[in-house]
Design a protein around this motif. Structure first.
Motif, short mmCIF file in Angstrom:
data_model
loop_
_atom_site.label_atom_id
_atom_site.label_comp_id
_atom_site.label_asym_id
_atom_site.label_seq_id
_atom_site.Cartn_x
_atom_site.Cartn_y
_atom_site.Cartn_z
N GLN A 135 24.12 38.74 66.56
CA GLN A 135 25.16 38.05 65.81
C GLN A 135 25.73 38.99 64.76
O GLN A 135 24.97 39.70 64.08
CB GLN A 135 24.59 36.81 65.13
N ILE A 136 27.04 39.00 64.63
CA ILE A 136 27.69 39.71 63.53
C ILE A 136 28.35 38.67 62.64
O ILE A 136 28.94 37.70 63.14
CB ILE A 136 28.71 40.76 64.03
N SER A 137 28.21 38.83 61.34
CA SER A 137 28.78 37.89 60.38
C SER A 137 29.62 38.63 59.35
O SER A 137 29.30 39.77 58.97
CB SER A 137 27.67 37.11 59.66
N PHE A 138 30.67 37.97 58.90
CA PHE A 138 31.61 38.55 57.94
C PHE A 138 31.59 37.72 56.66
O PHE A 138 31.85 36.51 56.71
CB PHE A 138 33.01 38.60 58.53
N LEU A 139 31.27 38.35 55.56
CA LEU A 139 31.15 37.66 54.28
C LEU A 139 32.53 37.24 53.77
O LEU A 139 33.43 38.08 53.65
CB LEU A 139 30.47 38.57 53.25
N VAL A 140 32.69 35.95 53.45
CA VAL A 140 33.97 35.47 52.92
C VAL A 140 33.88 35.07 51.46
O VAL A 140 34.89 35.04 50.75
CB VAL A 140 34.53 34.30 53.76
N ALA A 141 32.67 34.76 50.97
CA ALA A 141 32.50 34.40 49.56
C ALA A 141 31.03 34.52 49.19
O ALA A 141 30.15 34.35 50.04
CB ALA A 141 33.00 32.99 49.28
N ALA A 142 30.77 34.82 47.92
CA ALA A 142 29.40 34.87 47.41
C ALA A 142 29.43 34.51 45.94
O ALA A 142 30.23 35.05 45.16
CB ALA A 142 28.80 36.27 47.60
N ASN A 143 28.56 33.56 45.55
CA ASN A 143 28.52 33.17 44.14
C ASN A 143 27.15 32.62 43.78
O ASN A 143 26.38 32.19 44.64
CB ASN A 143 29.62 32.15 43.83
N SER A 176 28.68 32.77 51.92
CA SER A 176 29.48 32.13 52.97
C SER A 176 29.93 33.17 53.99
O SER A 176 30.51 34.19 53.62
CB SER A 176 30.70 31.44 52.37
N TYR A 177 29.69 32.88 55.26
CA TYR A 177 30.00 33.82 56.33
C TYR A 177 30.82 33.16 57.44
O TYR A 177 30.67 31.96 57.70
CB TYR A 177 28.72 34.35 56.99
N ILE A 178 31.64 33.96 58.11
CA ILE A 178 32.14 33.64 59.44
C ILE A 178 31.23 34.39 60.41
O ILE A 178 31.17 35.62 60.39
CB ILE A 178 33.61 34.08 59.63
N SER A 179 30.49 33.64 61.22
CA SER A 179 29.47 34.23 62.10
C SER A 179 29.91 34.16 63.55
O SER A 179 30.46 33.15 64.00
CB SER A 179 28.13 33.50 61.94
N ILE A 180 29.65 35.26 64.29
CA ILE A 180 30.02 35.35 65.70
C ILE A 180 28.81 35.83 66.50
O ILE A 180 28.60 37.02 66.68
CB ILE A 180 31.22 36.29 65.91
#
Length: 196
Positions: free
Chosen positions: A116-124, A94-98
């Protein structure tokens, strides 16, 4: 979190400093068909794809006739599907993508491209009798290139198709000699809330 704050601040400044008469703002949502691509030693392996979703907001900031800068911010669920001991496992990233894209817009048609830069918010990993939090195994940021096209009706409704090519290795402290990158096709709809 500091990187995310700086990226959002950059988007806000961009919107404020462009002529408001040439701006369009909207909402978007759709599906991702994502996979994970492994490269190294002259070989490439691609996982099975999985379906996720994305949702967010965007602006088209007019800079010249037919051209605009298009910053966006969205939540995007990527990942892949694979087999482990005969069990199908969904790897959810899961990412917040910009993305900050250059957009060519004419007669409702648009073509976009950019980084695009994306920030990881969760991984499972999720599967039958499997539920593992794996966020610590992945980089907190991801860099990608985006290309795509869309169409917007006079009423403000439209649709988009894009390809997201991961450019950075997403595995943390990777010493395997192989690189793991996101690979994603997006298909969705959008609605212009304000347009010129």
């Amino acid at each position: 979190m500091k990187k995310l704050f700086l990226a959002i601040s950059f988007l806000a400044i961009s919107i404020i400093t462009v002529d408001a008469q040439n701006n369009r703002f909207g909402l978007k949502a759709g599906i991702n068909s994502s996979s994970l691509k492994t490269t190294g030693s002259g070989a490439t392996f691609t996982s099975d794809s999985k379906i996720g979703f994305y949702a967010g907001a965007f602006a088209q900031l007019g800079v010249a006739q037919y051209f605009a800068v298009q910053p966006e911010i969205m939540y995007s669920l990527l990942g892949a599907r694979y087999k482990y001991l005969n069990v199908t496992v969904n790897r959810n990233l899961s990412y917040i993508s910009i993305p900050v894209l250059l957009s060519y817009v004419k007669d409702g048609l648009s073509i976009v491209a950019g980084p695009q830069i994306s920030f990881l918010v969760a991984a499972n990993d999720k599967g039958t009798n499997i539920s593992n939090d794996i966020k610590s195994q992945f980089q907190t940021t991801e860099i990608a290139g985006i290309v795509g096209a869309g169409y917007t009706t006079l009423g403000g409704f439209g649709f988009d198709a894009r390809y997201h090519l991961g450019l950075s290795d997403i595995v943390k402290d990777n010493s395997s000699g192989y690189k793991l990158k996101n690979n994603n096709f997006q298909f969705g709809v959008h609605y212009i809330l304000h347009h010129y």
